[in-house]
Design a protein around this motif. Structure first.
Motif, short mmCIF file in Angstrom:
data_model
loop_
_atom_site.label_atom_id
_atom_site.label_comp_id
_atom_site.label_asym_id
_atom_site.label_seq_id
_atom_site.Cartn_x
_atom_site.Cartn_y
_atom_site.Cartn_z
N GLU A 101 -9.88 -0.16 3.20
CA GLU A 101 -10.20 -0.50 1.82
C GLU A 101 -11.18 0.50 1.21
O GLU A 101 -12.26 0.75 1.76
CB GLU A 101 -10.80 -1.91 1.78
CG GLU A 101 -11.38 -2.33 0.44
CD GLU A 101 -10.35 -2.45 -0.67
OE1 GLU A 101 -9.53 -1.52 -0.82
OE2 GLU A 101 -10.36 -3.47 -1.39
N GLY A 102 -10.78 1.07 0.07
CA GLY A 102 -11.67 1.95 -0.67
C GLY A 102 -12.35 1.23 -1.81
O GLY A 102 -13.23 1.78 -2.47
N GLY B 113 -2.92 9.43 -1.89
CA GLY B 113 -4.04 8.92 -2.67
C GLY B 113 -4.86 7.92 -1.89
O GLY B 113 -4.68 7.71 -0.70
N GLY B 114 -5.79 7.29 -2.60
CA GLY B 114 -6.70 6.36 -1.97
C GLY B 114 -6.13 4.96 -1.88
O GLY B 114 -4.93 4.74 -2.04
N THR B 115 -7.02 3.99 -1.63
CA THR B 115 -6.58 2.61 -1.44
C THR B 115 -7.59 1.66 -2.06
O THR B 115 -8.78 1.72 -1.74
CB THR B 115 -6.45 2.28 0.06
OG1 THR B 115 -5.60 3.24 0.68
CG2 THR B 115 -5.86 0.89 0.26
N ASP C 136 0.85 -1.19 0.00
CA ASP C 136 0.00 0.00 0.00
C ASP C 136 0.89 1.25 0.00
O ASP C 136 1.73 1.41 0.89
CB ASP C 136 -0.87 -0.05 1.26
CG ASP C 136 -1.91 1.05 1.35
OD1 ASP C 136 -1.79 2.04 0.62
OD2 ASP C 136 -2.82 0.91 2.19
N GLN C 137 0.72 2.14 -0.99
CA GLN C 137 1.54 3.33 -1.04
C GLN C 137 0.75 4.59 -0.66
O GLN C 137 1.10 5.70 -1.04
CB GLN C 137 2.17 3.51 -2.42
CG GLN C 137 1.20 3.69 -3.56
CD GLN C 137 1.90 3.97 -4.88
OE1 GLN C 137 3.09 4.21 -4.93
NE2 GLN C 137 1.14 3.95 -5.97
N SER C 138 -0.34 4.41 0.09
CA SER C 138 -1.04 5.59 0.61
C SER C 138 -0.12 6.31 1.59
O SER C 138 0.84 5.74 2.11
CB SER C 138 -2.35 5.18 1.30
OG SER C 138 -2.12 4.27 2.35
N GLY C 139 -0.40 7.58 1.86
CA GLY C 139 0.53 8.43 2.60
C GLY C 139 0.95 7.90 3.95
O GLY C 139 2.09 8.09 4.37
N SER C 140 0.07 7.18 4.64
CA SER C 140 0.38 6.70 5.98
C SER C 140 1.36 5.54 5.98
O SER C 140 1.86 5.14 7.03
CB SER C 140 -0.91 6.27 6.69
OG SER C 140 -1.54 5.22 5.97
#
Length: 415
Positions: free
Chosen positions: A338-339, A307-309, A250-254
């Motif tokens: 999960e988006g 971005g989203g996930t 997962d490369q979302s910001g967190s």
């Protein structure tokens, strides 16, 4: 108390009996005097702090560096932080003053504290934009979190800064590889060797040490010998690809720190001739970075933090790349928010496991422990036999070794 408050920040990182004394700090004359000095640094010198202790010399400089970041008095507004408003630091907009401040904290505090203060400065004072200047990058202390910040900014990096940014990232990656790679290779190679052993080896492939140990119950005292009823061999395909590993990150910001460590471990796995390694990063789109695995820096600059996930979409892509399910380990690194289509995501995990894939879910791959994560999805994965837990970089080789050998995972007690 939040670490973003001036009291907790100085309380945690100002020198105490359990923390290193900053460079050039004066030697305390008495234990009582030293305690008073430390409380003064912790409390920040406001009108109500009550120590009555004046600071001079190095202590005053340390206090000024802390105040610039954590105390609204440093902002030049004359406040003492007691008005209930937001406490803001006072580095101002001058790149010169920021560079001087960065130099000061490196002088007065140990490296571990410098990194925390830099991270707080970026978060609290909005200094991310200043990292676009090569002079700023040369002044900071590189660490995993700084790399995460640079990766989130790299689309906006001007040409004059790109070379410096890559140098900073490469230094951090090299440090991580030096710390982690040797042990990881040894652990994973041992697991692969064990998984390759065969029970009907040719004579020259017999592992005599393990064969004797396995047959000690067949020792004949009269003949002073062991009858080897069961032979254990090394396996002749030691250089052939035996296992497939898919890192789905997962490369979302967190997840910035997790992305950095995943790139390093992806390179380690890719260097093992008996493992076919694939690295997939995702947000609402999916990017396969397998071709860049020989250079973790290229991997990192191929990511797009934020971005989203859409975990379901990422797992759907990974499914299409699995050719030998019984010999495949899929590692999902995500906080599980999960988006995409949740039910489809869970069905994919169940289908992969039913086909023989070993599925591992890591909420984080970092030193910070478990982040905020979707507990409902974590519980659903656990119900499918894939418990989700945070994993430190030091533990990751053992987790992978267990997964490759199809043993129970070494799940930390803190889950």
């Amino acid at each position: 108390m939040s670490t973003s408050s001036p009291i907790s920040a100085t309380q945690t990182h100002a020198p105490t009996s359990a923390n290193p004394t900053p460079t050039h700090a004066p030697t305390p004359t008495t234990s009582a005097d030293e305690r008073l000095r430390r409380w003064r640094l912790v409390l920040g010198g406001g009108a109500a702090e009550g120590t009555g202790r004046a600071l001079s010399g190095t202590d005053a400089a340390m206090d000024s560096a802390l105040a610039a970041l954590y105390d609204s008095r440093g902002g030049g507004d004359g406040g003492d932080g007691r008005d209930g408003g937001e406490r803001r630091g006072g580095l101002g907009g001058s790149a010169l003053s920021v560079a001087r401040w960065l130099g000061d904290i490196r002088t007065y505090f140990p490296t571990s504290v410098v990194r925390v203060m830099q991270r707080d400065a970026i978060d609290r004072l909005g200094l991310a934009a200043l990292l676009l200047e090569p002079e700023m990058l040369e002044a900071v202390e590189p660490d995993v979190h700084l790399v995460g910040t640079l990766l989130s900014l790299h689309q906006a990096l001007p040409e004059t800064t790109r070379t410096t940014a890559r140098a900073v990232v490469r230094k951090v990656v090299a440090d991580l590889q030096a710390r982690l790679a040797t042990r990881a290779r040894a652990t994973l190679t041992g697991a692969l060797d064990r998984s390759a052993r065969i029970s009907r080896p040719r004579h020259r492939d017999i592992d005599w040490d393990r064969t004797l140990r396995a047959n000690l119950g067949n020792y004949l005292p009269d003949h002073r010998t062991v009858v080897p009823e069961r032979l254990i061999g090394h396996g002749r395909a030691s250089r052939a690809v035996r296992k497939e590993v898919v890192l789905c990150v997962d490369q979302s910001g967190s997840m910035a720190a997790s992305v950095v460590y995943a790139a390093v471990f992806g390179a380690v796995l890719a260097s093992l001739p008996s493992v076919a390694t694939r690295l997939v990063v995702f947000d609402t789109s999916v990017v396969d970075l397998t071709d860049a695995l020989d250079d973790p820096v290229d991997v990192l600059f191929g990511t797009r933090l934020g971005g989203g996930t859409d975990i379901n979409r990422a797992l759907a892509y990974c499914q299409t790349r699995i050719t030998r399910p019984a010999d495949t380990v899929v590692v999902l690194v995500s906080d599980l928010y999960e988006g995409g289509i949740r039910d489809e995501m869970l069905k994919r995990v169940a289908a992969m496991q039913a086909s023989g894939v070993r599925f591992v879910a890591l909420l984080a791959l970092s030193d910070e422990g478990a982040p905020a994560y979707d507990r409902e999805n974590a519980a659903a994965l656990a119900a499918l036999g894939a418990p989700a837990f945070a994993c430190t970089p030091d533990l990751f080789p053992e987790v992978m070794a267990a997964a490759l050998e199809k043993r129970p995972l070494p799940i930390p007690d803190t889950v």
